[in-house]
Design a protein around this motif. Structure first.
Motif, PDB file in Angstrom:
ATOM      1  N   LYS A 275      19.073 -16.459  18.228  1.00 42.58           N
ATOM      2  CA  LYS A 275      19.553 -16.875  16.904  1.00 42.58           C
ATOM      3  C   LYS A 275      18.407 -16.715  15.886  1.00 42.58           C
ATOM      4  CE  LYS A 275      22.462 -20.496  14.844  1.00 42.58           C
ATOM      5  NZ  LYS A 275      21.796 -20.772  13.562  1.00 42.58           N
ATOM      6  N   VAL A 276      18.267 -15.494  15.406  1.00 38.78           N
ATOM      7  CA  VAL A 276      17.124 -15.175  14.539  1.00 38.78           C
ATOM      8  C   VAL A 276      17.323 -15.776  13.137  1.00 38.78           C
ATOM      9  CG1 VAL A 276      15.865 -13.257  13.456  1.00 38.78           C
ATOM     10  CG2 VAL A 276      16.619 -13.078  15.849  1.00 38.78           C
ATOM     11  N   THR A 277      16.272 -16.423  12.633  1.00 36.49           N
ATOM     12  CA  THR A 277      16.324 -17.026  11.302  1.00 36.49           C
ATOM     13  C   THR A 277      15.715 -16.097  10.261  1.00 36.49           C
ATOM     14  OG1 THR A 277      15.658 -19.018  12.516  1.00 36.49           O
ATOM     15  CG2 THR A 277      15.917 -19.243  10.124  1.00 36.49           C
ATOM     16  N   ALA A 278      14.656 -15.366  10.668  1.00 39.77           N
ATOM     17  CA  ALA A 278      13.981 -14.489   9.697  1.00 39.77           C
ATOM     18  C   ALA A 278      13.593 -13.172  10.356  1.00 39.77           C
ATOM     19  CB  ALA A 278      12.735 -15.176   9.146  1.00 39.77           C
ATOM     20  N   LEU A 279      13.913 -12.093   9.666  1.00 41.60           N
ATOM     21  CA  LEU A 279      13.489 -10.757  10.095  1.00 41.60           C
ATOM     22  C   LEU A 279      12.377 -10.305   9.160  1.00 41.60           C
ATOM     23  CD1 LEU A 279      13.563  -7.869  11.260  1.00 41.60           C
ATOM     24  CD2 LEU A 279      15.566  -7.425   9.813  1.00 41.60           C
ATOM     25  N   ILE A 280      11.238  -9.954   9.725  1.00 44.04           N
ATOM     26  CA  ILE A 280      10.143  -9.427   8.911  1.00 44.04           C
ATOM     27  C   ILE A 280      10.026  -7.937   9.227  1.00 44.04           C
ATOM     28  CG2 ILE A 280       7.758  -9.755   8.157  1.00 44.04           C
ATOM     29  CD1 ILE A 280       9.441 -12.371   8.062  1.00 44.04           C
ATOM     30  N   ASN A 281      10.590  -7.129   8.357  1.00 40.94           N
ATOM     31  CA  ASN A 281      10.567  -5.667   8.498  1.00 40.94           C
ATOM     32  C   ASN A 281       9.233  -5.174   7.972  1.00 40.94           C
ATOM     33  OD1 ASN A 281      12.899  -4.452   9.633  1.00 40.94           O
ATOM     34  ND2 ASN A 281      14.091  -5.018   7.813  1.00 40.94           N
ATOM     35  N   ASN A 282       8.246  -5.156   8.862  1.00 38.13           N
ATOM     36  CA  ASN A 282       6.876  -4.875   8.430  1.00 38.13           C
ATOM     37  C   ASN A 282       6.325  -3.555   8.947  1.00 38.13           C
ATOM     38  OD1 ASN A 282       3.905  -5.688   7.851  1.00 38.13           O
ATOM     39  ND2 ASN A 282       3.971  -5.489  10.091  1.00 38.13           N
ATOM     40  N   ALA A 283       6.839  -3.068  10.087  1.00 36.66           N
ATOM     41  CA  ALA A 283       6.288  -1.833  10.677  1.00 36.66           C
ATOM     42  C   ALA A 283       6.325  -0.710   9.654  1.00 36.66           C
ATOM     43  CB  ALA A 283       7.094  -1.435  11.909  1.00 36.66           C
ATOM     44  N   GLY A 284       5.218  -0.018   9.525  1.00 36.07           N
ATOM     45  CA  GLY A 284       5.188   1.084   8.569  1.00 36.07           C
ATOM     46  C   GLY A 284       3.833   1.743   8.544  1.00 36.07           C
ATOM     47  N   LEU A 285       3.778   2.865   7.871  1.00 30.47           N
ATOM     48  CA  LEU A 285       2.507   3.589   7.809  1.00 30.47           C
ATOM     49  C   LEU A 285       2.506   4.615   6.679  1.00 30.47           C
ATOM     50  CD1 LEU A 285       2.421   6.038  10.892  1.00 30.47           C
ATOM     51  CD2 LEU A 285       4.397   5.506   9.515  1.00 30.47           C
ATOM     52  N   ALA A 286       1.280   4.955   6.290  1.00 28.41           N
ATOM     53  CA  ALA A 286       1.081   6.081   5.374  1.00 28.41           C
ATOM     54  C   ALA A 286       0.322   7.150   6.141  1.00 28.41           C
ATOM     55  CB  ALA A 286       0.283   5.637   4.157  1.00 28.41           C
ATOM     56  N   LEU A 287       0.656   8.410   5.880  1.00 28.13           N
ATOM     57  CA  LEU A 287      -0.043   9.542   6.490  1.00 28.13           C
ATOM     58  C   LEU A 287      -0.326  10.554   5.379  1.00 28.13           C
ATOM     59  CD1 LEU A 287       2.253   9.948   9.635  1.00 28.13           C
ATOM     60  CD2 LEU A 287      -0.073   9.007   9.629  1.00 28.13           C
ATOM     61  N   ALA A 288      -0.992  11.622   5.737  1.00 24.16           N
ATOM     62  CA  ALA A 288      -1.235  12.713   4.803  1.00 24.16           C
ATOM     63  C   ALA A 288      -1.985  12.252   3.551  1.00 24.16           C
ATOM     64  CB  ALA A 288       0.086  13.391   4.414  1.00 24.16           C
ATOM     65  N   PRO A 289      -3.300  12.035   3.667  1.00 20.08           N
ATOM     66  CA  PRO A 289      -4.071  11.572   2.496  1.00 20.08           C
ATOM     67  C   PRO A 289      -4.362  12.684   1.495  1.00 20.08           C
ATOM     68  CG  PRO A 289      -5.504  11.836   4.413  1.00 20.08           C
ATOM     69  CD  PRO A 289      -4.114  12.137   4.885  1.00 20.08           C
ATOM     70  N   GLU A 290      -3.793  13.864   1.706  1.00 14.21           N
ATOM     71  CA  GLU A 290      -4.030  14.971   0.777  1.00 14.21           C
ATOM     72  C   GLU A 290      -2.873  15.057  -0.235  1.00 14.21           C
ATOM     73  OE1 GLU A 290      -4.602  15.995   4.445  1.00 14.21           O
ATOM     74  OE2 GLU A 290      -2.585  15.215   4.450  1.00 14.21           O
ATOM     75  N   PRO A 291      -3.047  15.876  -1.302  1.00 12.43           N
ATOM     76  CA  PRO A 291      -1.945  16.039  -2.257  1.00 12.43           C
ATOM     77  C   PRO A 291      -0.713  16.657  -1.595  1.00 12.43           C
ATOM     78  CG  PRO A 291      -3.965  17.125  -3.039  1.00 12.43           C
ATOM     79  CD  PRO A 291      -4.233  16.670  -1.663  1.00 12.43           C
ATOM     80  N   ALA A 292       0.443  16.461  -2.210  1.00  9.16           N
ATOM     81  CA  ALA A 292       1.721  16.926  -1.645  1.00  9.16           C
ATOM     82  C   ALA A 292       1.689  18.402  -1.248  1.00  9.16           C
ATOM     83  CB  ALA A 292       2.838  16.696  -2.662  1.00  9.16           C
TER      84      ALA A 292
END
Ligand code: NDP
Ligand code: 8X3
Length: 254
Positions: free
Chosen positions: A79-96
């Motif tokens: 019986k979950v009370t709170a979902l913390i959608n936290n997983a994530g990342l940034a990649l590619a530190p260069e320009p698009a």
């Protein structure tokens, strides 16, 4: 007595790990997920003396695995009370124009598809919990403010912001709250991941300034989740005091 249960994605590091410690301090039961099993075991071993902890190795990009982890939750964690959608990342530190397409796909698969997978699988439980339940989506200042080399990362966090608002509309009447928590510069492994493990780039980013710490973000998440059931924080942008905006970049001939 009914114990609150928090389900955290990306609990093995940074904000997620700090959030696990903050909720444990308040006596919540914890469902901790992430890909690195040894990290989950380490955190569970440390926190089990304080509260009930259930861990599951999980890659949020895998919708079937997400469904399985949620179906397999032991009754005391179901019986979950709170979902913390936290997983994530940034990649590619260069320009698009020099970024690898694979890196773009990985960000979309994790920050968007992964977040959607977990949300979709937990919505039936959260709506059953009803009043006081929360979905906390960890966005970013990058989702609202453009800056160089943010390309797909920032755009994925813009999705998080709009998805949060749209969820709010549909969940009206269920009692489930939704918040987009959008931090600015913060010190965590995020920067090592973004810069392919380059410790010098990590050191340069935080040099001579005072970034947010994971515990600051965890405190914000805990506060938003613990407000009275009739209060919904829609979006909360949190920067270190020493970070602000810059003027527009104007290209000139000279
Ligand atoms: P960390 O790198 O310290 O933590 C990221 C967490 O995400 C890890 O626990 C990692 O666990 C997990 N993760 C990554 N990919 C997956 C996946 N495919 N499946 C499951 N879990 C995954 O970074 P932060 O704590 O700083 O970042 C947390 C969130 O905050 C992210 O969404 C990030 O975009 C956001 N953010 C970060 C800021 C910063 O400056 N640090 C600022 C604003 C927002 P594992 O590798 O074990 O799977
Ligand atoms: C990442 C935070 O300040 O690098 O989400 O955009 S920042």
């Amino acid at each position: 007595m009914v114990t609150n249960v928090v389900f955290i994605t990306g609990a093995t590091s940074g904000f997620g790990r700090a959030t696990a410690y903050r909720f444990a301090e308040a006596g919540w039961s914890l469902v901790l997920t992430g890909r690195r099993r040894e990290r989950l075991d380490e955190i569970a071993a440390d926190l089990s003396a304080r509260t009930s902890v259930h861990t599951a190795t999980l890659d949020v990009r895998d919708a079937e695995a997400v469904r399985q982890v949620i179906d397999d939750l032991p009754a005391t964690f179901a019986k979950v009370t709170a979902l913390i959608n936290n997983a994530g990342l940034a990649l590619a530190p260069e320009p698009a124009q020099r970024a690898a397409l694979d890196d773009w796909h990985t960000m979309i698969d994790t920050n968007i598809t992964g977040l959607v997978n977990v949300t979709h699988a937990l919505l039936p439980t959260l709506t059953q919990t009803g009043a006081g339940a929360s979905i906390i989506n960890v966005g970013s200042v990058a989702g609202h403010w453009p800056y160089p080399r943010s390309h797909v990362y920032g755009a994925s966090k813009a999705f998080v912001e709009q998805f949060s608002y749209n969820l709010r509309c549909d969940l009206q009447g269920t009692g489930v709250r939704v918040a987009d928590i959008a931090p600015g510069l913060a010190e965590s492994e995020f920067t090592l991941v973004r810069n392919r493990g380059d410790q010098a780039a990590y050191d340069r980013l935080y040099e001579d300034t005072t970034p947010l710490q994971p515990a600051d973000v965890a405190e914000t998440i805990f506060w938003v989740t613990s407000l009275p059931a009739h209060v919904n924080v829609n979006r909360l942008e949190v920067m270190p005091t020493r970070q602000a905006w810059s003027p527009f970049a104007v290209e000139r001939d000279t």
